[in-house]
Enzyme design. Structure first.
Site, PDB file in Angstrom:
ATOM      1  N   GLY A 230      31.515  49.833  23.994  1.00 15.17           N
ATOM      2  CA  GLY A 230      30.189  50.454  23.885  1.00 15.17           C
ATOM      3  C   GLY A 230      30.005  51.707  24.721  1.00 15.17           C
ATOM      4  N   CYS A 344      26.704  62.563  -4.814  1.00 20.70           N
ATOM      5  CA  CYS A 344      25.485  62.578  -5.602  1.00 20.70           C
ATOM      6  C   CYS A 344      24.448  61.580  -5.064  1.00 20.70           C
ATOM      7  CB  CYS A 344      25.846  62.258  -7.043  1.00 20.70           C
ATOM      8  SG  CYS A 344      24.588  62.817  -8.154  1.00 20.70           S
ATOM      9  N   GLU A 345      24.049  61.778  -3.818  1.00 20.52           N
ATOM     10  CA  GLU A 345      22.967  60.973  -3.221  1.00 20.52           C
ATOM     11  C   GLU A 345      22.256  61.841  -2.206  1.00 20.52           C
ATOM     12  OE1 GLU A 345      23.179  56.980  -1.933  1.00 20.52           O
ATOM     13  OE2 GLU A 345      24.922  56.524  -3.198  1.00 20.52           O
TER      14      GLU A 345
HETATM   15  N1  LLP Z   1      34.279  45.148  20.894  1.00 22.01           N
HETATM   16  C1  LLP Z   1      33.641  44.605  19.847  1.00 22.01           C
HETATM   17  C2  LLP Z   1      33.577  43.151  19.729  1.00 22.01           C
HETATM   18  C3  LLP Z   1      33.037  45.440  18.895  1.00 22.01           C
HETATM   19  O1  LLP Z   1      32.406  44.886  17.859  1.00 22.01           O
HETATM   20  C4  LLP Z   1      33.106  46.838  19.044  1.00 22.01           C
HETATM   21  C5  LLP Z   1      32.461  47.723  18.077  1.00 22.01           C
HETATM   22  C6  LLP Z   1      33.806  47.355  20.143  1.00 22.01           C
HETATM   23  C7  LLP Z   1      34.375  46.486  21.067  1.00 22.01           C
HETATM   24  C8  LLP Z   1      33.975  48.833  20.371  1.00 22.01           C
HETATM   25  O2  LLP Z   1      32.779  49.465  20.562  1.00 22.01           O
HETATM   26  P1  LLP Z   1      32.783  51.014  21.007  1.00 22.01           P
HETATM   27  O3  LLP Z   1      33.439  51.094  22.355  1.00 22.01           O
HETATM   28  O4  LLP Z   1      33.571  51.751  19.995  1.00 22.01           O
HETATM   29  O5  LLP Z   1      31.368  51.399  21.015  1.00 22.01           O
HETATM   30  N2  LLP Z   1      30.331  52.199  13.118  1.00 22.01           N
HETATM   31  C9  LLP Z   1      29.432  52.349  14.254  1.00 22.01           C
HETATM   32  C10 LLP Z   1      29.939  51.616  15.473  1.00 22.01           C
HETATM   33  C11 LLP Z   1      30.182  50.142  15.218  1.00 22.01           C
HETATM   34  C12 LLP Z   1      30.783  49.433  16.389  1.00 22.01           C
HETATM   35  C13 LLP Z   1      31.205  48.059  16.027  1.00 22.01           C
HETATM   36  N3  LLP Z   1      31.762  47.316  17.092  1.00 22.01           N
HETATM   37  C14 LLP Z   1      29.228  53.828  14.545  1.00 22.01           C
HETATM   38  O6  LLP Z   1      29.793  54.651  13.842  1.00 22.01           O
HETATM   39  O7  LLP Z   1      28.481  54.164  15.456  1.00 22.01           O
END
Ligand code: LLP
Length: 419
Positions: A230, A344-345
Site C-alpha cells: 500500500g 468506444c465509451e
Molecule cells: N498485498 C495484498 C494482499 C494486496 O492485495 C495488494 C494489492 C498488495 C499487497 C500491493 O499493494 P500496493 O503496494 O501495490 O499498493 N489496481 C489498483 C490497486 C489494487 C491493489 C490490490 N492489492 C490500482 O490501480 O490502484
C-alpha cells in the site's frame, strides 16, 4: 551489484520517446531498470529492524523481466493466483520465497500451492477449514482484518468495515481458529494484513500495525508478521506532490517492531509486500496524438491510449501526469484540454481539464507513472491489441520484454461453430 549515484532518474534515460515509438510501435509501455532497482533498495532498507523482508506483490506487474530484476535485488514475492506462482517460479523464485495470498480461492488453487510447498495466507475461517482438510499437519499464515483501512479510492481499500478481506478480530474467531488448528494439526506461523493500496500518510497504517501486533499475541508459534503493501507514490508531480515520508515511517515502524519482538520474546520476522512502490514510477505509457477536435466548447486531444491499454483513469478516476513531446521547437500556447483514448465509451478518459502546450496529430504523448497496475490490467476490449513492453536497461539500451499482441491472437482461442 550495480551501484547508482542517487541522482533523480528519468524513465527515458535520455532516449527519445519518438524514436522508441518508431522502433516498437504505439502505444508502448516503457520501463526503466535503474528506477526499479532503486525502489527495491528503498523498501529493503525501510526499517533498521534486522529480521525484515520485502515480498514484491507481483499483481502490480508480473512481466518476467521485471520479476527477474526484482529477484536479482534479493526481494521475495507474493502471489495472488497459480498464474502468478507459475510466472514467479519460471524466473527462479523458490517455493520458500513465495507467499500465496489467497482470497476466496478454489481447492484446485490451494492444491497448486500445496503440491509445490508454498505457504499460504488464508483469509477466512471457512477457507482455513478447507485447507486443513486438504493439508493436515501443515503450516499456514492467517490474514486478519484490523478493522481500519486506507487507499486512494474506495475500490482499493482492503480492510475495515464493508470489505471482504481478512478475518475479523474477535474472541469467537480466535477460539474457532484454535479448534480448527487442533482438529487438523495445523500450526499458525504467520499473521498477515493488507489495509489497502496507496497511502501517502502512514497514520492509518501505523494504527493497523499496532492492532495486528495485538492479535498476533494470541499465537505462540509465529515466525513472521506480514504488514502488507500500500506504500504510496506521488502521481501529481507536476503539482509538486511529495512522496511518502520514509524517514518518519521508519521511525514509527521501528519502535513498534522492536517493542513487539521484546514482548513476544523472539526476534520474529516482519515482512512487507509492496507492489506499486517498486514499479509505478519506473514507467510511462507512450502513445500518439491521433486527432484534435472541439465539441461544444471543450477541446479534445484524441490518442491511441484507450482504456484497454491503460485502465486506471477510467476505473478509479486516477490522476496520472501527462507530457506531450512535439517535434516543433519554440514557445507554445498552453491550453486546457481533455485527453482521451480510442475506445468506444465515454469513460475512456486519460485526463480532464489538463493544461498542456498546444499539440497536433502525430505528437507523442506520455502518461507517467504507469508501471504498477498498467499492463497487467490491460485487455483486448474492442478487439484492441495490448501494447508491447520495453525496458531501458542500466546501460541505456532498450530491450523488448513483451511483444505487442498480434491481430491473430485476438481470435486464437475462439472456436467457430458449424453452420
Ligand atoms: N498485498 C495484498 C494482499 C494486496 O492485495 C495488494 C494489492 C498488495 C499487497 C500491493 O499493494 P500496493 O503496494 O501495490 O499498493 N489496481 C489498483 C490497486 C489494487 C491493489 C490490490 N492489492 C490500482 O490501480 O490502484
Amino acid at each position: 551489484m550495480l551501484e547508482y549515484s542517487g541522482e533523480k532518474l528519468n524513465v527515458f534515460q535520455g532516449l527519445s520517446p519518438k524514436s522508441l515509438i518508431k522502433r516498437y510501435g504505439s502505444p508502448l509501455y516503457v520501463y526503466n531498470e535503474k528506477i526499479i532497482r532503486e525502489n527495491c533498495r528503498k523498501m529493503k532498507s525501510l526499517v533498521s529492524y534486522h529480521n525484515f523482508n520485502v515480498h514484491y506483490s507481483a499483481k502490480a506487474n508480473s512481466n518476467l523481466a521485471i520479476l527477474q530484476i526484482i529477484r536479482d535485488e534479493g526481494l521475495m514475492v507474493d502471489a495472488m493466483s497459480p498464474g502468478e506462482i507459475f510466472a514467479e517460479m519460471e524466473v527462479g523464485f523458490t517455493p520458500k520465497q513465495i507467499l500465496y495470498v489467497a482470497n476466496n480461492v478454489k481447492k484446485e488453487d490451494m492444491l497448486y500451492a500445496i503440491e509445490r510447498g508454498i505457504l499460504m495466507s488464508i483469509d477466512s475461517i471457512s477457507q482455513l477449514e478447507q485447507y486443513g482438510e486438504l493439508n493436515p499437519g501443515s503450516k499456514v499464515a492467517l490474514r486478519f482484518n484490523p478493522g481500519v483501512g486506507d487507499g486512494h479510492n474506495k475500490k482499493t481499500i482492503t480492510a475495515g468495515k464493508g470489505t471482504k478481506f481478512g478475518i475479523e478480530i474477535s474472541i469467537e474467531n480466535i477460539v474457532q481458529i484454535r479448534e480448527i488448528c487442533k482438529k487438523f494439526h495445523i500450526k499458525i506461523v504467520g499473521v498477515h494484513m493488507h489495509i489497502g493500496s496507496l497511502f501517502t500518510n502512514s497514520a492509518v497504517f501505523i494504527e493497523s500495525v499496532k492492532i495486528i501486533c495485538g492479535v498476533s499475541r494470541n499465537f505462540d508459534d509465529l515466525d513472521f508478521i506480514d504488514l502488507g503493501g500500500g506504500f504510496g507514490v506521488p502521481y501529481r508531480k507536476q503539482e509538486g506532490e511529495e512522496g511518502l515520508n520514509l524517514p518518519k515511517l521508519r521511525e514509527d515502524l521501528d519502535q513498534l517492531l522492536y517493542a513487539f519482538a521484546r514482548i513476544y520474546g523472539k526476534d520474529i520476522e516482519f515482512k512487507i509486500e509492496p507492489g506499486r512502490f517498486i514499479v509505478a514510477e519506473s514507467s510511462a505509457i507512450l502513445g500518439t496524438v491521433t486527432s484534435i477536435k472541439r465539441n461544444y466548447g471543450i477541446k479534445f486531444v484524441g490518442t491511441d491510449i484507450g482504456f484497454n491499454a491503460f485502465l486506471r483513469p477510467a476505473m478509479y478516476d486516477a490522476h496520472h501526469d501527462i507530457e506531450i513531446f512535439s517535434q516543433s521547437k519554440g514557445p507554445k500556447l498552453v491550453e486546457k484540454v481533455h485527453i482521451v483514448g480510442n475506445i468506444c465509451e465515454n469513460s475512456d478518459n486519460l485526463g480532464e481539464n489538463r493544461m498542456i502546450p498546444q499539440t497536433k496529430e502525430g505528437n507523442i504523448v506520455a502518461v507517467m507513472d504507469t508501471g504498477a497496475y498498467g499492463h497487467v490490467m490491460s485487455s483486448n476490449y474492442n478487439n484492441m491489441l495490448r501494447p508491447a513492453q520495453v525496458l531501458i536497461r542500466h546501460n541505456s539500451q532498450p530491450v523488448l520484454i513483451r511483444e505487442r499482441d498480434r491481430i491473430e491472437d485476438l481470435i486464437s482461442k475462439d472456436i467457430p461453430i458449424e453452420l
